[in-house]
Write a protein that holds these residues in place. Structure first.
Motif, PDB file in Angstrom:
ATOM      1  N   ALA A  92     -17.607  35.912   1.132  1.00 52.96           N
ATOM      2  CA  ALA A  92     -16.990  37.224   0.890  1.00 52.96           C
ATOM      3  C   ALA A  92     -17.494  37.900  -0.392  1.00 52.96           C
ATOM      4  CB  ALA A  92     -15.468  37.093   0.865  1.00 52.96           C
ATOM      5  N   PRO A  93     -17.823  37.149  -1.447  1.00 56.40           N
ATOM      6  CA  PRO A  93     -18.328  37.829  -2.653  1.00 56.40           C
ATOM      7  C   PRO A  93     -19.694  38.505  -2.469  1.00 56.40           C
ATOM      8  CG  PRO A  93     -17.478  35.652  -3.230  1.00 56.40           C
ATOM      9  CD  PRO A  93     -17.528  35.740  -1.725  1.00 56.40           C
ATOM     10  N   LEU A  94     -20.389  38.225  -1.380  1.00 64.27           N
ATOM     11  CA  LEU A  94     -21.693  38.827  -1.155  1.00 64.27           C
ATOM     12  C   LEU A  94     -21.513  40.245  -0.604  1.00 64.27           C
ATOM     13  CD1 LEU A  94     -23.626  35.808   0.413  1.00 64.27           C
ATOM     14  CD2 LEU A  94     -23.525  36.527  -1.984  1.00 64.27           C
ATOM     15  N   THR A  95     -21.536  41.213  -1.500  1.00 63.86           N
ATOM     16  CA  THR A  95     -21.315  42.607  -1.104  1.00 63.86           C
ATOM     17  C   THR A  95     -22.461  43.522  -1.508  1.00 63.86           C
ATOM     18  OG1 THR A  95     -20.095  43.044  -3.148  1.00 63.86           O
ATOM     19  CG2 THR A  95     -18.799  42.366  -1.213  1.00 63.86           C
ATOM     20  N   HIS A  96     -23.368  43.046  -2.322  1.00 65.94           N
ATOM     21  CA  HIS A  96     -24.503  43.867  -2.757  1.00 65.94           C
ATOM     22  C   HIS A  96     -25.423  44.117  -1.561  1.00 65.94           C
ATOM     23  CE1 HIS A  96     -28.141  45.053  -4.930  1.00 65.94           C
ATOM     24  NE2 HIS A  96     -27.366  45.247  -5.997  1.00 65.94           N
ATOM     25  N   GLU A  97     -25.990  45.314  -1.482  1.00 63.24           N
ATOM     26  CA  GLU A  97     -26.844  45.664  -0.341  1.00 63.24           C
ATOM     27  C   GLU A  97     -27.995  44.681  -0.170  1.00 63.24           C
ATOM     28  OE1 GLU A  97     -28.210  47.222   3.052  1.00 63.24           O
ATOM     29  OE2 GLU A  97     -26.279  47.641   2.114  1.00 63.24           O
ATOM     30  N   ARG A  98     -28.570  44.192  -1.266  1.00 63.67           N
ATOM     31  CA  ARG A  98     -29.674  43.223  -1.164  1.00 63.67           C
ATOM     32  C   ARG A  98     -29.221  41.928  -0.505  1.00 63.67           C
ATOM     33  NH1 ARG A  98     -34.538  45.760  -1.881  1.00 63.67           N
ATOM     34  NH2 ARG A  98     -34.491  47.006  -3.750  1.00 63.67           N
ATOM     35  N   GLU A  99     -28.019  41.493  -0.809  1.00 65.51           N
ATOM     36  CA  GLU A  99     -27.473  40.281  -0.192  1.00 65.51           C
ATOM     37  C   GLU A  99     -27.256  40.498   1.299  1.00 65.51           C
ATOM     38  OE1 GLU A  99     -24.868  39.016  -4.126  1.00 65.51           O
ATOM     39  OE2 GLU A  99     -24.001  40.338  -2.603  1.00 65.51           O
ATOM     40  N   LEU A 100     -26.714  41.643   1.638  1.00 62.50           N
ATOM     41  CA  LEU A 100     -26.431  41.945   3.037  1.00 62.50           C
ATOM     42  C   LEU A 100     -27.721  42.073   3.848  1.00 62.50           C
ATOM     43  CD1 LEU A 100     -23.487  44.466   2.517  1.00 62.50           C
ATOM     44  CD2 LEU A 100     -23.382  41.990   2.933  1.00 62.50           C
ATOM     45  N   GLU A 101     -28.776  42.635   3.243  1.00 65.54           N
ATOM     46  CA  GLU A 101     -30.081  42.713   3.913  1.00 65.54           C
ATOM     47  C   GLU A 101     -30.579  41.316   4.281  1.00 65.54           C
ATOM     48  OE1 GLU A 101     -32.781  44.620   1.235  1.00 65.54           O
ATOM     49  OE2 GLU A 101     -32.180  46.635   1.821  1.00 65.54           O
ATOM     50  N   LEU A 102     -30.451  40.379   3.337  1.00 69.32           N
ATOM     51  CA  LEU A 102     -30.907  39.014   3.602  1.00 69.32           C
ATOM     52  C   LEU A 102     -30.086  38.363   4.714  1.00 69.32           C
ATOM     53  CD1 LEU A 102     -31.617  37.597   0.042  1.00 69.32           C
ATOM     54  CD2 LEU A 102     -33.272  38.045   1.854  1.00 69.32           C
ATOM     55  N   LEU A 103     -28.779  38.555   4.670  1.00 68.35           N
ATOM     56  CA  LEU A 103     -27.924  37.972   5.712  1.00 68.35           C
ATOM     57  C   LEU A 103     -28.283  38.526   7.089  1.00 68.35           C
ATOM     58  CD1 LEU A 103     -24.507  37.941   3.827  1.00 68.35           C
ATOM     59  CD2 LEU A 103     -25.865  35.939   4.501  1.00 68.35           C
ATOM     60  N   ARG A 104     -28.524  39.836   7.153  1.00 70.19           N
ATOM     61  CA  ARG A 104     -28.909  40.447   8.442  1.00 70.19           C
ATOM     62  C   ARG A 104     -30.261  39.909   8.912  1.00 70.19           C
ATOM     63  NH1 ARG A 104     -26.235  45.104   6.171  1.00 70.19           N
ATOM     64  NH2 ARG A 104     -28.185  45.801   5.226  1.00 70.19           N
ATOM     65  N   ALA A 105     -31.204  39.770   7.988  1.00 72.40           N
ATOM     66  CA  ALA A 105     -32.530  39.267   8.356  1.00 72.40           C
ATOM     67  C   ALA A 105     -32.449  37.818   8.833  1.00 72.40           C
ATOM     68  CB  ALA A 105     -33.489  39.384   7.173  1.00 72.40           C
ATOM     69  N   LEU A 106     -31.643  37.002   8.170  1.00 77.74           N
ATOM     70  CA  LEU A 106     -31.471  35.614   8.608  1.00 77.74           C
ATOM     71  C   LEU A 106     -30.830  35.556   9.992  1.00 77.74           C
ATOM     72  CD1 LEU A 106     -30.305  33.931   5.291  1.00 77.74           C
ATOM     73  CD2 LEU A 106     -32.389  33.383   6.580  1.00 77.74           C
ATOM     74  N   ALA A 107     -29.868  36.419  10.229  1.00 78.13           N
ATOM     75  CA  ALA A 107     -29.206  36.449  11.531  1.00 78.13           C
ATOM     76  C   ALA A 107     -30.166  36.877  12.634  1.00 78.13           C
ATOM     77  CB  ALA A 107     -27.998  37.375  11.489  1.00 78.13           C
ATOM     78  N   ALA A 108     -31.135  37.712  12.306  1.00 71.11           N
ATOM     79  CA  ALA A 108     -32.089  38.207  13.303  1.00 71.11           C
ATOM     80  C   ALA A 108     -33.200  37.203  13.605  1.00 71.11           C
ATOM     81  CB  ALA A 108     -32.709  39.514  12.823  1.00 71.11           C
ATOM     82  N   TYR A 109     -33.408  36.232  12.737  1.00 71.17           N
ATOM     83  CA  TYR A 109     -34.534  35.316  12.877  1.00 71.17           C
ATOM     84  C   TYR A 109     -34.601  34.600  14.237  1.00 71.17           C
ATOM     85  CZ  TYR A 109     -37.607  31.347  12.159  1.00 71.17           C
ATOM     86  OH  TYR A 109     -38.585  30.411  12.313  1.00 71.17           O
TER      87      TYR A 109
END
Length: 96
Positions: free
Chosen positions: A7-24
């Motif tokens: 939940a503490p991951l709210t910065h756009e850069r963090e969210l970009e990484l999470l989305r990219a990992l989910a898309a892998y």
């Protein structure tokens, strides 16, 4: 990797990484289906750029223990994602 509150991951850069990992996984499946290994290579290139932006803009070790743990988890998840991509492309990874 253990249970970590993300939940503490709210910065756009963090969210970009999470989305990219989910898309892998989908990227790998499409690359296999279409016989287009360059799609994995393109994902690695784009992912590395996203990680660079994260590392530049977000301090991993902070005064907030929950945020630090979440960012350490994210960094490890990124390492695992890149290692998987290297293995799937049959390339040897750099030693440094």
């Amino acid at each position: 990797m253990g249970d970590v509150d993300l939940a503490p991951l709210t910065h756009e850069r963090e969210l970009e990484l999470l989305r990219a990992l989910a898309a892998y996984p989908e990227v790998v499946a499409e690359a296999a289906e279409l016989r287009a290994p360059h799609r994995v290579t393109a994902w690695v290139r784009d992912f590395a750029a996203k990680f660079h932006g994260f590392y530049r803009d977000c301090r991993v070790i902070t005064d907030d223990p929950a945020l630090t743990q979440a960012r350490l988890w994210l960094a490890e998840a990124c390492r695992l994602g890149l290692a998987s991509a290297w293995r799937s492309s049959a390339c040897t990874r750099p030693t440094r």
